[in-house]
Design an enzyme around this catalytic site. Structure first.
Site, PDB file in Angstrom:
ATOM      1  N   GLY A   1      44.869  28.025  50.882  1.00 54.14           N
ATOM      2  CA  GLY A   1      44.595  26.587  50.928  1.00 54.14           C
ATOM      3  C   GLY A   1      43.521  26.176  51.909  1.00 54.14           C
ATOM      4  O   GLY A   1      43.473  25.012  52.326  1.00 54.14           O
ATOM      5  N   SER A   2      42.618  27.094  52.264  1.00 52.85           N
ATOM      6  CA  SER A   2      41.589  26.714  53.244  1.00 52.85           C
ATOM      7  C   SER A   2      40.637  25.659  52.669  1.00 52.85           C
ATOM      8  O   SER A   2      40.123  24.815  53.412  1.00 52.85           O
ATOM      9  CB  SER A   2      40.811  27.944  53.733  1.00 52.85           C
ATOM     10  OG  SER A   2      39.977  28.450  52.716  1.00 52.85           O
TER      11      SER A   2
ATOM     12  N   MET B   1      44.703  30.247  40.646  1.00 50.12           N
ATOM     13  CA  MET B   1      44.294  31.473  39.956  1.00 50.12           C
ATOM     14  C   MET B   1      44.842  31.540  38.528  1.00 50.12           C
ATOM     15  O   MET B   1      45.369  32.568  38.087  1.00 50.12           O
ATOM     16  CB  MET B   1      44.706  32.691  40.787  1.00 50.12           C
ATOM     17  CG  MET B   1      44.089  32.691  42.186  1.00 50.12           C
ATOM     18  SD  MET B   1      42.291  32.388  42.212  1.00 50.12           S
ATOM     19  CE  MET B   1      41.720  33.990  41.672  1.00 50.12           C
TER      20      MET B   1
ATOM     21  N   ILE C   1      43.856  30.027  34.398  1.00 47.11           N
ATOM     22  CA  ILE C   1      42.918  29.317  33.536  1.00 47.11           C
ATOM     23  C   ILE C   1      43.632  28.078  33.005  1.00 47.11           C
ATOM     24  O   ILE C   1      44.731  28.184  32.453  1.00 47.11           O
ATOM     25  CB  ILE C   1      42.462  30.233  32.385  1.00 47.11           C
ATOM     26  CG1 ILE C   1      41.667  31.409  32.967  1.00 47.11           C
ATOM     27  CG2 ILE C   1      41.644  29.461  31.360  1.00 47.11           C
ATOM     28  CD1 ILE C   1      41.478  32.563  32.026  1.00 47.11           C
TER      29      ILE C   1
ATOM     30  N   ASN D   1      36.651  22.426  39.964  1.00 46.03           N
ATOM     31  CA  ASN D   1      37.012  23.763  40.436  1.00 46.03           C
ATOM     32  C   ASN D   1      35.959  24.245  41.423  1.00 46.03           C
ATOM     33  O   ASN D   1      34.805  23.808  41.373  1.00 46.03           O
ATOM     34  CB  ASN D   1      37.081  24.736  39.251  1.00 46.03           C
ATOM     35  CG  ASN D   1      37.490  26.135  39.676  1.00 46.03           C
ATOM     36  OD1 ASN D   1      38.422  26.303  40.467  1.00 46.03           O
ATOM     37  ND2 ASN D   1      36.798  27.148  39.181  1.00 46.03           N
TER      38      ASN D   1
ATOM     39  N   HIS E   1      34.269  27.868  42.687  1.00 52.27           N
ATOM     40  CA  HIS E   1      34.190  29.276  42.316  1.00 52.27           C
ATOM     41  C   HIS E   1      33.333  30.004  43.352  1.00 52.27           C
ATOM     42  O   HIS E   1      32.250  29.520  43.714  1.00 52.27           O
ATOM     43  CB  HIS E   1      33.575  29.411  40.917  1.00 52.27           C
ATOM     44  CG  HIS E   1      33.556  30.820  40.438  1.00 52.27           C
ATOM     45  ND1 HIS E   1      34.701  31.486  40.044  1.00 52.27           N
ATOM     46  CD2 HIS E   1      32.548  31.720  40.340  1.00 52.27           C
ATOM     47  CE1 HIS E   1      34.381  32.726  39.709  1.00 52.27           C
ATOM     48  NE2 HIS E   1      33.082  32.886  39.869  1.00 52.27           N
TER      49      HIS E   1
ATOM     50  N   SER F   1      30.058  27.660  43.887  1.00 49.13           N
ATOM     51  CA  SER F   1      29.746  26.564  42.956  1.00 49.13           C
ATOM     52  C   SER F   1      30.957  25.653  42.831  1.00 49.13           C
ATOM     53  O   SER F   1      32.072  26.134  42.631  1.00 49.13           O
ATOM     54  CB  SER F   1      29.434  27.111  41.557  1.00 49.13           C
ATOM     55  OG  SER F   1      28.468  28.145  41.594  1.00 49.13           O
TER      56      SER F   1
ATOM     57  N   ASP G   1      35.065  29.106  33.975  1.00 53.19           N
ATOM     58  CA  ASP G   1      33.962  28.983  34.935  1.00 53.19           C
ATOM     59  C   ASP G   1      32.637  28.626  34.258  1.00 53.19           C
ATOM     60  O   ASP G   1      31.563  29.077  34.680  1.00 53.19           O
ATOM     61  CB  ASP G   1      33.809  30.288  35.756  1.00 53.19           C
ATOM     62  CG  ASP G   1      35.069  30.643  36.527  1.00 53.19           C
ATOM     63  OD1 ASP G   1      35.770  29.715  36.975  1.00 53.19           O
ATOM     64  OD2 ASP G   1      35.365  31.841  36.676  1.00 53.19           O
TER      65      ASP G   1
HETATM   66  C1  GAR Z   1      38.303  30.517  47.271  1.00 53.62           C
HETATM   67  O1  GAR Z   1      37.353  31.415  47.762  1.00 53.62           O
HETATM   68  C2  GAR Z   1      37.960  30.080  45.870  1.00 53.62           C
HETATM   69  O2  GAR Z   1      36.595  30.011  45.636  1.00 53.62           O
HETATM   70  C3  GAR Z   1      38.589  31.182  45.055  1.00 53.62           C
HETATM   71  O3  GAR Z   1      39.815  31.439  45.691  1.00 53.62           O
HETATM   72  C4  GAR Z   1      39.662  31.191  47.081  1.00 53.62           C
HETATM   73  C5  GAR Z   1      40.812  30.315  47.528  1.00 53.62           C
HETATM   74  O4  GAR Z   1      40.822  30.194  48.917  1.00 53.62           O
HETATM   75  N1  GAR Z   1      38.765  30.778  43.703  1.00 53.62           N
HETATM   76  C6  GAR Z   1      38.596  31.608  42.666  1.00 53.62           C
HETATM   77  O5  GAR Z   1      38.307  32.772  42.791  1.00 53.62           O
HETATM   78  C7  GAR Z   1      38.806  30.949  41.317  1.00 53.62           C
HETATM   79  N2  GAR Z   1      38.312  31.813  40.262  1.00 53.62           N
HETATM   80  P1  GAR Z   1      41.699  29.084  49.639  1.00 53.62           P
HETATM   81  O6  GAR Z   1      43.117  29.196  49.074  1.00 53.62           O
HETATM   82  O7  GAR Z   1      41.652  29.487  51.078  1.00 53.62           O
HETATM   83  O8  GAR Z   1      41.070  27.750  49.365  1.00 53.62           O
END
Ligand code: GAR
Length: 209
Positions: A19-20, A99, A101, A116, A118, A145, A154
Site C-alpha cells: 500500500g505504499s 494484482m 485483472i 491503475n 503500472h 505509468s 495494461d
Molecule cells: C507497485 O509497484 C505497482 O506499480 C505494482 O505493484 C506495486 C504495489 O506497491 N502494480 C502492478 O504490478 C500491477 N500490474 P504498493 O502496494 O506498495 O503500492
C-alpha cells in the site's frame, strides 16, 4: 460537479500489497496538496499492508474474498467489490497494486473512472513483475505509468509516465524501489489533475486541459 470545494472527489482504493502508493496519496491529502477523499480501501489479501495503512488513517478497510479466481475479479466477487465501493459512495476506483485483472462489470459501474499504476513505461512490459522484465530485457530507462483502465490488460489511455535510469548494478529490488519513488509522485499528480477536471479523453489520448 465532483471537484468543487464543497464536495471532494470520492476515491475507493483497491490493493493487494503493502500500500505504499495509497500511502503517497494519503500523504498528499494530509499535506494539503491533493483535494480528494479516500472513502475506502479494499483488498483481496487478508493481511495486506494496505489495509493496516488505511486503518491507521481512519479509512474504512475491508478484506473481500475474490475466490474462486486467482488472477481476475469476476462474477460474485466483482459484484461484491462494486457494491462495497457504491456503499461508500466512491466515484473513482484507484488500483494501487491490485494484482487482479478487472473486468467489464467494474468498468461499466465506473465508466472512465478506474485508474491503475503500472511499474513500467507502457506499452512495454505489461503484466506482472514489469521491472524484472525491463531489467532482463536490458533497457536503459525504466519507469511507471498511470493509466485509465480499459478492457485489456495494461492497455488503457496513459495519463502520466515518469522515468528512471537503469543502473549497471541494479537488482530487481533496487530498480523497483527507484520506480516506486516515481510512482509516489505520479499517482497523486494524476489524481490532482482528475479532481481538477483537467483530464480530457480524446480517443485513446489523454489531454491535460
Ligand atoms: C507497485 O509497484 C505497482 O506499480 C505494482 O505493484 C506495486 C504495489 O506497491 N502494480 C502492478 O504490478 C500491477 N500490474 P504498493 O502496494 O506498495 O503500492
Amino acid at each position: 460537479m465532483v471537484n468543487s470545494k464543497s464536495k471532494k472527489l470520492r476515491i475507493g482504493v483497491l490493493g493487494s500489497g503493502s500500500g505504499s502508493n495509497m500511502q503517497a496519496i494519503i500523504d498528499a491529502i494530509e499535506g494539503g496538496t491533493l483535494d480528494v477523499q479516500i472513502v475506502c480501501a479494499l483488498s483481496d489479501q487478508p493481511g495486506a499492508g494496505i489495509l493496516q495503512r488505511a486503518q491507521r488513517h481512519n479509512i474504512p478497510a475491508h478484506y473481500l474474498d475474490a475466490a474462486p479466481f486467482k488472477t481476475k475479479l469476476e462474477g460474485s466477487a466483482e459484484a461484491l467489490y462494486i457494491s462495497k465501493l457504491k456503499e461508500y459512495g466512491a466515484e473513482v476506483v484507484v488500483l494501487a497494486g491490485f494484482m487482479r485483472i478487472v473486468k467489464e462489470g467494474l468498468l461499466r459501474a465506473f465508466p472512465d473512472r478506474v485508474l491503475n499504476i503500472h511499474p513500467a513505461l507502457l506499452p512495454a512490459f505489461k503484466g506482472v513483475n514489469a521491472w524484472e522484465q525491463a531489467l532482463e530485457y536490458g533497457v536503459k530507462v525504466a519507469g511507471c505509468s498511470v493509466h485509465f483502465v480499459d478492457a485489456g490488460t495494461d492497455t488503457g489511455p496513459i495519463i502520466i509516465q515518469r522515468t528512471v535510469p537503469v543502473m549497471d548494478d541494479d537488482t530487481s529490488a533496487t530498480l523497483h524501489a527507484r520506480i516506486q519513488q516515481e510512482e509516489h509522485v505520479a499517482y497523486p499528480e494524476a489524481l490532482r489533475l482528475l479532481a481538477a477536471g483537467k483530464l480530457v479523453l480524446k480517443g485513446r489520448r489523454v489531454v491535460i486541459e
